[in-house]
Write a protein that holds these residues in place. Structure first.
Motif, short mmCIF file in Angstrom:
data_model
loop_
_atom_site.label_atom_id
_atom_site.label_comp_id
_atom_site.label_asym_id
_atom_site.label_seq_id
_atom_site.Cartn_x
_atom_site.Cartn_y
_atom_site.Cartn_z
N ARG A 168 1.06 13.51 5.41
CA ARG A 168 0.11 12.41 5.24
C ARG A 168 -1.05 12.83 4.35
NH1 ARG A 168 -4.55 11.65 7.59
NH2 ARG A 168 -4.12 13.22 9.17
N ILE A 169 -1.54 14.04 4.53
CA ILE A 169 -2.65 14.54 3.71
C ILE A 169 -2.20 14.72 2.27
CG2 ILE A 169 -4.15 16.54 3.33
CD1 ILE A 169 -4.27 16.79 6.41
N ALA A 170 -1.00 15.24 2.06
CA ALA A 170 -0.49 15.42 0.70
C ALA A 170 -0.31 14.08 0.01
CB ALA A 170 0.84 16.18 0.74
N ASP A 171 0.16 13.06 0.74
CA ASP A 171 0.29 11.73 0.16
C ASP A 171 -1.06 11.15 -0.22
OD1 ASP A 171 3.02 11.84 0.41
OD2 ASP A 171 3.11 10.61 2.22
N SER A 172 -2.06 11.38 0.62
CA SER A 172 -3.40 10.89 0.33
C SER A 172 -3.98 11.56 -0.91
CB SER A 172 -4.34 11.14 1.52
OG SER A 172 -3.89 10.45 2.65
N ILE A 173 -3.77 12.86 -1.02
CA ILE A 173 -4.26 13.59 -2.19
C ILE A 173 -3.56 13.10 -3.45
CG2 ILE A 173 -4.32 15.86 -3.31
CD1 ILE A 173 -4.77 17.04 -0.50
N ALA A 174 -2.26 12.87 -3.37
CA ALA A 174 -1.51 12.37 -4.52
C ALA A 174 -2.00 10.99 -4.94
CB ALA A 174 -0.02 12.34 -4.20
N ALA A 175 -2.32 10.13 -3.97
CA ALA A 175 -2.82 8.79 -4.28
C ALA A 175 -4.17 8.86 -4.96
CB ALA A 175 -2.90 7.97 -3.00
N VAL A 176 -5.04 9.74 -4.49
CA VAL A 176 -6.37 9.90 -5.10
C VAL A 176 -6.23 10.44 -6.52
CG1 VAL A 176 -8.52 11.21 -4.97
CG2 VAL A 176 -7.59 10.13 -2.92
N GLU A 177 -5.36 11.42 -6.72
CA GLU A 177 -5.17 11.97 -8.06
C GLU A 177 -4.57 10.93 -9.00
OE1 GLU A 177 -2.80 15.45 -7.38
OE2 GLU A 177 -4.54 16.69 -6.92
N ALA A 178 -3.66 10.11 -8.52
CA ALA A 178 -3.07 9.06 -9.35
C ALA A 178 -4.13 8.02 -9.73
CB ALA A 178 -1.91 8.39 -8.63
N ALA A 179 -5.00 7.67 -8.79
CA ALA A 179 -6.07 6.72 -9.08
C ALA A 179 -7.05 7.30 -10.09
CB ALA A 179 -6.78 6.32 -7.80
N ALA A 180 -7.35 8.58 -9.97
CA ALA A 180 -8.26 9.23 -10.90
C ALA A 180 -7.64 9.29 -12.29
CB ALA A 180 -8.62 10.63 -10.41
N ALA A 181 -6.35 9.58 -12.37
CA ALA A 181 -5.67 9.63 -13.66
C ALA A 181 -5.62 8.25 -14.29
CB ALA A 181 -4.26 10.19 -13.48
N GLU A 182 -5.40 7.23 -13.46
CA GLU A 182 -5.37 5.85 -13.97
C GLU A 182 -6.75 5.44 -14.48
OE1 GLU A 182 -4.71 1.68 -11.82
OE2 GLU A 182 -3.02 3.07 -11.61
N ALA A 183 -7.79 5.83 -13.76
CA ALA A 183 -9.16 5.52 -14.19
C ALA A 183 -9.49 6.26 -15.48
CB ALA A 183 -10.14 5.88 -13.09
N ALA A 184 -9.05 7.50 -15.59
CA ALA A 184 -9.30 8.27 -16.80
C ALA A 184 -8.55 7.66 -17.99
CB ALA A 184 -8.88 9.72 -16.60
N ALA A 185 -7.34 7.18 -17.75
CA ALA A 185 -6.57 6.55 -18.81
C ALA A 185 -7.24 5.26 -19.26
CB ALA A 185 -5.15 6.29 -18.35
N ALA A 186 -7.78 4.50 -18.32
CA ALA A 186 -8.48 3.26 -18.66
C ALA A 186 -9.74 3.56 -19.45
CB ALA A 186 -8.81 2.47 -17.40
N THR A 187 -10.44 4.61 -19.10
CA THR A 187 -11.65 5.02 -19.82
C THR A 187 -11.30 5.48 -21.22
OG1 THR A 187 -12.64 5.71 -17.74
CG2 THR A 187 -13.65 6.53 -19.75
#
Length: 67
Positions: A35-54
């Motif tokens: 569960r923790i690994a999934d949460s970390i992966a979701a946060v990293e994916a959201a950060a990468a998506e935000a960085a790509a949008a920026t």
């Protein structure tokens, strides 16, 4: 003699009872780490998506200025 046998039986019962839950605890720990690994992966994916949008906005702005 009967008291000694009864005492040894009680000690054996207590020792079995105290060691019987190890597998359930291990399964719970594994589920928690998944569960923790999934949460970390979701946060990293959201950060990468935000960085790509920026980055896209910066590139688009540079293209407008260059024209």
């Amino acid at each position: 003699m009967k008291k000694l046998i009864l005492m040894f039986a009680a000690i054996a019962a207590v020792s079995f009872a105290s060691c019987g839950n190890k597998q359930a605890e291990a399964e719970k720990a594994k589920a928690d780490s998944i569960r923790i690994a999934d949460s970390i992966a979701a946060v990293e994916a959201a950060a990468a998506e935000a960085a790509a949008a920026t980055d896209t906005t910066a590139v688009d702005s540079a293209a407008v200025v260059a024209e």
